[in-house]
Enzyme design. Structure first.
Site, mmCIF file in Angstrom:
data_model
loop_
_atom_site.group_PDB
_atom_site.id
_atom_site.type_symbol
_atom_site.label_atom_id
_atom_site.label_comp_id
_atom_site.label_asym_id
_atom_site.label_seq_id
_atom_site.Cartn_x
_atom_site.Cartn_y
_atom_site.Cartn_z
ATOM 1 N N SER A 119 44.594 50.962 53.936
ATOM 2 C CA SER A 119 44.695 51.829 52.764
ATOM 3 C C SER A 119 45.955 52.665 52.801
ATOM 4 O O SER A 119 46.413 53.137 51.774
ATOM 5 C CB SER A 119 43.536 52.824 52.736
ATOM 6 O OG SER A 119 42.325 52.184 52.854
ATOM 7 N N HIS A 140 45.745 44.763 49.584
ATOM 8 C CA HIS A 140 44.778 45.866 49.576
ATOM 9 C C HIS A 140 43.743 45.681 48.459
ATOM 10 O O HIS A 140 44.101 45.707 47.276
ATOM 11 C CB HIS A 140 45.545 47.190 49.402
ATOM 12 C CG HIS A 140 44.674 48.394 49.470
ATOM 13 N ND1 HIS A 140 44.862 49.492 48.675
ATOM 14 C CD2 HIS A 140 43.595 48.681 50.244
ATOM 15 C CE1 HIS A 140 43.945 50.399 48.961
ATOM 16 N NE2 HIS A 140 43.163 49.931 49.906
ATOM 17 N N GLU A 152 46.293 45.085 45.497
ATOM 18 C CA GLU A 152 47.683 45.543 45.618
ATOM 19 C C GLU A 152 48.389 44.649 46.641
ATOM 20 O O GLU A 152 47.850 44.410 47.730
ATOM 21 C CB GLU A 152 47.739 47.002 46.085
ATOM 22 C CG GLU A 152 47.272 47.989 45.035
ATOM 23 C CD GLU A 152 47.234 49.431 45.535
ATOM 24 O OE1 GLU A 152 47.608 50.326 44.775
ATOM 25 O OE2 GLU A 152 46.813 49.668 46.695
ATOM 26 N N ASN A 191 45.828 54.645 45.772
ATOM 27 C CA ASN A 191 45.456 55.790 46.613
ATOM 28 C C ASN A 191 46.444 56.946 46.497
ATOM 29 O O ASN A 191 46.076 58.104 46.751
ATOM 30 C CB ASN A 191 45.315 55.367 48.079
ATOM 31 C CG ASN A 191 43.972 54.710 48.342
ATOM 32 O OD1 ASN A 191 43.041 54.857 47.565
ATOM 33 N ND2 ASN A 191 43.878 53.970 49.428
HETATM 34 N N1 3HC Z 1 28.382 40.809 42.936
HETATM 35 C C1 3HC Z 1 28.854 40.569 41.703
HETATM 36 N N2 3HC Z 1 28.732 41.442 40.678
HETATM 37 C C2 3HC Z 1 28.075 42.584 40.911
HETATM 38 C C3 3HC Z 1 27.544 42.895 42.186
HETATM 39 C C4 3HC Z 1 27.726 41.946 43.213
HETATM 40 N N3 3HC Z 1 27.265 42.170 44.435
HETATM 41 N N4 3HC Z 1 26.970 44.102 42.123
HETATM 42 C C5 3HC Z 1 27.139 44.541 40.883
HETATM 43 N N5 3HC Z 1 27.796 43.631 40.143
HETATM 44 C C6 3HC Z 1 28.204 43.751 38.746
HETATM 45 C C7 3HC Z 1 27.012 44.075 37.848
HETATM 46 O O1 3HC Z 1 26.364 42.893 37.421
HETATM 47 C C8 3HC Z 1 27.666 44.801 36.711
HETATM 48 O O2 3HC Z 1 28.305 43.882 35.850
HETATM 49 P P1 3HC Z 1 28.336 44.085 34.234
HETATM 50 O O3 3HC Z 1 29.109 45.361 34.025
HETATM 51 O O4 3HC Z 1 29.018 42.878 33.726
HETATM 52 O O5 3HC Z 1 26.892 44.206 33.857
HETATM 53 C C9 3HC Z 1 28.778 45.597 37.408
HETATM 54 O O6 3HC Z 1 29.056 44.879 38.621
HETATM 55 C C10 3HC Z 1 28.362 47.020 37.722
HETATM 56 O O7 3HC Z 1 27.246 46.993 38.633
HETATM 57 P P2 3HC Z 1 26.000 47.999 38.615
HETATM 58 O O8 3HC Z 1 25.402 48.044 37.241
HETATM 59 O O9 3HC Z 1 25.094 47.634 39.728
HETATM 60 O O10 3HC Z 1 26.552 49.366 39.036
HETATM 61 P P3 3HC Z 1 27.280 50.476 38.232
HETATM 62 O O11 3HC Z 1 27.431 50.141 36.804
HETATM 63 O O12 3HC Z 1 26.599 51.707 38.623
HETATM 64 O O13 3HC Z 1 28.739 50.415 38.910
HETATM 65 C C11 3HC Z 1 30.393 50.540 40.586
HETATM 66 C C12 3HC Z 1 28.910 50.530 40.289
HETATM 67 C C13 3HC Z 1 30.977 49.154 40.346
HETATM 68 C C14 3HC Z 1 30.543 50.918 42.060
HETATM 69 C C15 3HC Z 1 31.081 51.567 39.639
HETATM 70 O O14 3HC Z 1 30.428 52.799 39.709
HETATM 71 C C16 3HC Z 1 32.538 51.754 39.962
HETATM 72 O O15 3HC Z 1 33.371 50.935 39.617
HETATM 73 N N6 3HC Z 1 32.856 52.896 40.632
HETATM 74 C C17 3HC Z 1 34.220 53.226 41.018
HETATM 75 C C18 3HC Z 1 34.557 52.475 42.267
HETATM 76 C C19 3HC Z 1 35.963 52.757 42.720
HETATM 77 O O16 3HC Z 1 36.685 53.574 42.184
HETATM 78 N N7 3HC Z 1 36.321 52.052 43.780
HETATM 79 C C20 3HC Z 1 37.622 52.211 44.398
HETATM 80 C C21 3HC Z 1 37.444 52.988 45.640
HETATM 81 S S1 3HC Z 1 38.997 53.253 46.414
HETATM 82 C C22 3HC Z 1 39.197 51.923 47.391
HETATM 83 O O17 3HC Z 1 38.377 51.038 47.501
HETATM 84 C C23 3HC Z 1 40.482 51.893 48.153
HETATM 85 C C24 3HC Z 1 40.264 52.310 49.578
HETATM 86 O O18 3HC Z 1 41.514 52.113 50.221
HETATM 87 C C25 3HC Z 1 39.871 53.758 49.737
#
Ligand code: 3HC
Length: 285
Positions: A119, A140, A152, A191
Site C-alpha cells: 500500500s 495494488h 494501481e 491512498n
Molecule cells: N464476490 C463477488 N461479488 C460480491 C461478493 C463476493 N464475495 N460479495 C459481495 N459482492 C457483490 C454483491 O453482490 C453486490 O453486488 P451488486 O451491487 O451488483 O448487488 C456488491 O458486491 C456489494 O455487496 P454487499 O451488498 O454485500 O455489500 P455492500 O453493498 O454493503 O458493500 C462494500 C460492501 C463492497 C465493502 C462497500 O461498502 C464498499 O465498496 N466499501 C468501500 C470499500 C473501500 O473503500 N475499499 C478500499 C479500501 S482501501 C484499500 O483496499 C487499499 C489498501 O491499501 C488500504
C-alpha cells in the site's frame, strides 16, 4: 495469455487476489508461511466464492472450477514456473525484500512479473533488493478484491516496460480490473487521498467533534460514500492504517499523514478493527 500465477500470502488481500485469479481460469499457486495460515486462507476464499454464488454473481460450476485451479504451498521453490507473482504479505520492508530476493532466484522466466501489492512501501526499495529489478513492479488491489474493480500499476524507475505491460494486461484482460498508473510515491493515487481522509476522521473522534456513528452517517448520506471513514478504517485494519500513515509521514513530512495518538493507542490496545472484533465499532456479536 498468462497461465501460471503465484500469490504470496493468503490473508485478506492475498486470498482476494487468488480468488479473482482462479475465477479467471489461471492455475494459481498460493504460498503461506504455515499450513494453518494456508488453511485459513482457503477457508476465507471458499466463503467469498460461496457468497458470490449466493448473490448470483457466480454459478456453482464456476465456483467449483475456480477451486480446482487453486493449490496451496508453504514452499517458495514451487514458484519456479510462474509467469506472474503477486505478493500480498505483511507491510514490512525487510520481510518483503527477503521474499523478493528469494523469488528472483527461484522464478525462471526472465520476463516474469514480480509484483508487490504494497500500500505504501517504495517499489524501488523492493526491486533494488533483487538481482533483476526490471521484473519488479507494484500492482495494488483494493479490498474487497472480488468486488472493487480498480488496480494501481506502479513501475519502479528500474522496471522493464515489457514486464509492466504484461502485468497490466493480465490485471485488465484476465482479471477484468480497470488499471490506473501511478509514480512510485508512497500512497500512489488512492491512498494518497484516502489515508489523510481516514486520519482526519480519527482526529475528529479524538477531539470530540462527533461520534464515529455520526461521522460515518455524514459521509454516507452527505457524500454518498458506500461506507463512512471509520467503518472503512476498521475494515482496512487499524494497525494497517497506522503503518501506512507512518510510512507516508516519513515520505512527505506532512502533518496530515501523522498517525493520531488515538489510533496508536487503539493499536496498542489490540483494537485493530473488524479482524480483532473491536475498533471504532464492536464486531464481537
Ligand atoms: N464476490 C463477488 N461479488 C460480491 C461478493 C463476493 N464475495 N460479495 C459481495 N459482492 C457483490 C454483491 O453482490 C453486490 O453486488 P451488486 O451491487 O451488483 O448487488 C456488491 O458486491 C456489494 O455487496 P454487499 O451488498 O454485500 O455489500 P455492500 O453493498 O454493503 O458493500 C462494500 C460492501 C463492497 C465493502 C462497500 O461498502 C464498499 O465498496 N466499501 C468501500 C470499500 C473501500 O473503500 N475499499 C478500499 C479500501 S482501501 C484499500 O483496499 C487499499 C489498501 O491499501 C488500504
Amino acid at each position: 495469455m498468462v497461465q501460471r500465477v503465484g500469490v504470496i500470502g493468503a490473508g485478506l488481500m492475498g486470498a482476494g487476489i487468488a480468488e479473482v485469479a482462479a475465477k479467471a481460469g489461471s492455475d494459481v499457486l498460493v504460498w503461506e508461511a504455515k499450513q494453518e495460515f494456508a488453511d485459513a486462507g482457503r477457508a476465507r476464499l471458499e466463503k467469498s466464492l460461496d457468497k458470490a454464488v449466493s448473490r448470483g454473481k457466480l454459478s456453482e460450476e464456476d465456483r467449483d472450477a475456480a477451486l480446482g485451479h487453486l493449490t496451496f504451498t508453504t514452499e517458495l521453490k514451487d514458484f519456479a514456473d510462474r509467469e506472474i507473482v503477486i505478493e500480498a504479505i505483511v507491510e514490512n520492508e525487510e520481510i518483503k525484500k527477503d521474499v523478493f530476493r528469494q523469488l528472483d532466484e527461484i522464478v525462471e522466466d526472465p520476463k516474469a512479473a514480480l509484483c508487490s501489492n504494497t500500500s505504501s512501501l517504495p517499489i524501488q526499495t523492493i526491486a533494488s533488493a533483487t538481482k533483476n529489478p526490471g521484473r519488479v513492479l507494484g500492482l495494488h488491489f483494493f479490498n474487497p478484491v472480488p468486488v472493487l474493480p480498480l488496480v494501481e500499476v506502479i513501475p519502479a524507475l528500474t522496471s522493464d516496460d515489457e514486464v509492466v505491460e504484461r502485468a497490466q494486461t493480465y490485471a485488465t484482460e484476465a482479471l477484468g480490473k480497470t488499471a490506473i498508473r501511478a509514480k512510485d510515491r508512497s500512497g500512489f493515487i488512492v491512498n494518497f487521498l484516502l489515508v489523510p481522509y481516514m486520519l482526519s476522521a480519527v482526529r475528529m473522534v479524538e477531539q470530540g467533534v462527533a461520534t464515529p456513528e455520526d461521522i460515518d452517517t455524514g459521509m454516507k448520506l452527505g457524500a454518498s460514500h458506500p461506507m463512512g471513514p471509520l467503518t472503512l478504517a476498521d475494515m482496512v485494519g487499524l494497525d494497517t492504517c497506522a503503518f501506512i500513515a507512518d510510512v507516508m509521514h516519513k515520505e512527505y513530512g506532512d502533518p496530515s499523514y501523522a498517525c493520531p495518538p488515538l489510533l496508536r493507542r487503539m493499536v496498542t490496545a489490540g483494537h485493530l478493527g473488524r479482524k480483532s472484533g473491536k475498533g471504532f465499532y464492536d464486531y464481537s456479536k
